[in-house]
Write an enzyme that holds these catalytic residues in place. Structure first.
Site, mmCIF file in Angstrom:
data_model
loop_
_atom_site.group_PDB
_atom_site.id
_atom_site.type_symbol
_atom_site.label_atom_id
_atom_site.label_comp_id
_atom_site.label_asym_id
_atom_site.label_seq_id
_atom_site.Cartn_x
_atom_site.Cartn_y
_atom_site.Cartn_z
ATOM 1 N N LYS A 177 0.762 -1.663 0.048
ATOM 2 C CA LYS A 177 -0.303 -0.206 -0.244
ATOM 3 C C LYS A 177 0.878 1.483 0.096
ATOM 4 O O LYS A 177 2.243 1.102 0.272
ATOM 5 C CB LYS A 177 -1.067 -0.053 0.758
ATOM 6 C CG LYS A 177 -1.132 -1.435 1.100
ATOM 7 C CD LYS A 177 -2.687 -2.133 0.452
ATOM 8 C CE LYS A 177 -2.614 -3.563 0.687
ATOM 9 N NZ LYS A 177 -3.885 -4.326 0.261
HETATM 10 C C1 LIG Z 1 -4.484 -5.578 1.174
HETATM 11 C C2 LIG Z 1 -6.282 -5.568 1.275
HETATM 12 C C3 LIG Z 1 -6.127 -6.153 2.601
HETATM 13 C C4 LIG Z 1 -5.822 -6.456 3.611
HETATM 14 O O1 LIG Z 1 -4.940 -5.823 4.206
HETATM 15 P P1 LIG Z 1 -3.690 -6.213 5.537
HETATM 16 O O2 LIG Z 1 -3.825 -4.934 6.146
HETATM 17 O O3 LIG Z 1 -2.653 -6.749 4.568
HETATM 18 O O4 LIG Z 1 -4.668 -7.467 6.062
HETATM 19 C C5 LIG Z 1 -7.875 -5.751 2.703
HETATM 20 N N1 LIG Z 1 -8.847 -5.623 1.302
HETATM 21 C C6 LIG Z 1 -7.831 -5.149 0.469
HETATM 22 C C7 LIG Z 1 -8.753 -4.661 -0.616
HETATM 23 C C8 LIG Z 1 -6.507 -5.083 0.237
HETATM 24 O O5 LIG Z 1 -6.244 -4.833 -0.576
#
Ligand SMILES: *Cc1c(COP(=O)(O)O)cnc(C)c1O
Length: 375
Positions: A177
């Site tokens: 992210k």
């Molecule tokens: C990355 C992501 C998650 C999970 O995030 P984590 O912090 O790795 O648990 C959930 N939903 C979406 C849409 C994502 O892109």
């Protein structure tokens, strides 16, 4: 495709936490919660170990439990659908808009059942979902909308930060992210009371947090008010997050410049659709996806291979949970009739886009695609 932007400031901030001796959840987590919530225009922030655990908490707080249905887009990272199962509910998959990849009022309405107790609305790869449109469907029915804003830090919805208008929004700080703490997540909320319960649930159901007990100056015996979890973030992560947050605006602007350049260059390749801003908002271009038209001379996977042969690592487009074995045998009422989701997940790919990317690197990506298109 993304590479984290990490510098000496982050290294120094983490080193300072190590020297302070308080490495678990403590004052820096509290400071990060406050700073993040403020930047996102939310009333409260509750840090968690990941977005996955934040989504789990969000559904508990929304009162979802065994036997309930949760409407989710199949087109999302698998954690969105999994969250429903963590609380004993089942995901019901709704289709998405072909341009934004997001749920719409119509697709949500088509997926509602008598057991629907919540909707999880994803901001697809950073593209803001039209939350007002979904709430117009859900509010009159008393169905809470949880925003999965994992990818959307720095995106804008109707002039405000994404998530600002949500009752509950879940965020991710995974290195994929724009803003990272290594692993980590956050729940932002509108209600102080719900935030208090969220803090309790993420820390074993404890009546007083360990940090508060430590600094109380008197003997405090904690109680365990309900069955909670260990979904805590550490101060090491929060220190990283506080620095990352100061970079967010610059990181988003750089991505938007690079995305605009991709859009200009790819406009010359016939039939290629690219992700773009919706009418009502601005995306952070967390992922820059393109959709190959029917009749494109090269298949999606073959194009990924051509890119790889040129030393460029693209990725398939966003996955679709209903096509995965974990959801192939859902007992719930959803049907697999998700034509837009199927088309997007099989015809789209994500191009490399990272802060340090050069124009020359971008030109090479476009060259491979244009050559595949026969130009
Ligand atoms: C990355 C992501 C998650 C999970 O995030 P984590 O912090 O790795 O648990 C959930 N939903 C979406 C849409 C994502 O892109």
């Amino acid at each position: 495709m993304i590479r984290p932007v990490l510098g000496d400031e982050e290294a120094a901030a983490v080193a300072e936490v190590v020297r302070s001796g308080w490495v678990a959840q403590g004052p820096r987590v509290a400071a990060f919660e406050e700073a993040f919530a403020e930047r996102m225009g939310a009333a409260h922030g509750v840090a968690t170990s990941s977005c996955t655990t934040a989504l789990h908490l969000a559904l508990l707080l929304a009162g979802v439990g065994p036997g309930d249905d949760v409407v989710v887009p199949s087109l999302s990272f698998i954690a969105t659908a999994n969250a429903a199962r963590y609380v004993g509910a089942e995901p019901v998959f709704a289709d998405v808009d072909p341009a934004t990849g997001n749920l719409t009022g119509k697709t949500v309405e088509a997926a509602l059942t008598e057991r629907t107790r919540a909707v999880i609305a994803v901001d697809q790869a950073g593209v803001p979902v039209d939350l007002d449109e979904l709430r117009a469907v859900c509010d009159p029915r008393g169905i809470p909308v949880v925003e999965d804003a994992a990818c959307a830090a720095g995106s804008v919805y109707r002039g405000r930060p994404v998530g600002a208008g949500a009752e509950l929004a879940a965020w991710s700080f995974h290195p994929r992210k724009l803003l990272t703490t290594g692993e980590g997540g956050m729940l932002t909320l509108a209600s102080a009371e719900v935030a208090r319960r969220a803090r309790r649930l993420r820390e074993h159901g404890m009546s007083v947090s360990a940090a508060d007990r430590h600094t109380a100056g008197t003997v405090v015996i904690e109680e365990y008010l309900e069955t909670g979890f260990n979904f805590r973030m550490t101060d090491l992560q929060a220190a990283l997050g506080l620095v990352q947050l100061t970079r967010l605006t610059e990181v988003v602007e750089r991505r938007r410049d690079l995305a605009a350049r991709y859009q200009r260059l790819l406009a010359d390749v016939p039939g290629i659709d690219t992700v773009r801003d919706p009418l009502y908002g601005r995306t952070n271009y967390q992922s820059f996806w393109i959709v190959l038209p029917e009749g494109f001379p090269v298949g999606r996977d073959a194009l990924l291979e051509r890119l790889l042969a040129a030393g460029i690592s693209g990725r398939r487009g966003i996955m679709a949970a209903h096509r995965e074995p974990a959801y192939a045998t859902s007992s719930s009422g959803w049907t697999a009739d998700l034509p837009v989701t199927d088309r997007l997940t099989t015809r789209s790919l994500i191009l490399p886009l990272f802060h340090q990317m050069t124009e020359e690197e971008q030109d090479r990506v476009v060259h491979v695609i244009a050559t595949a298109a026969g130009r």
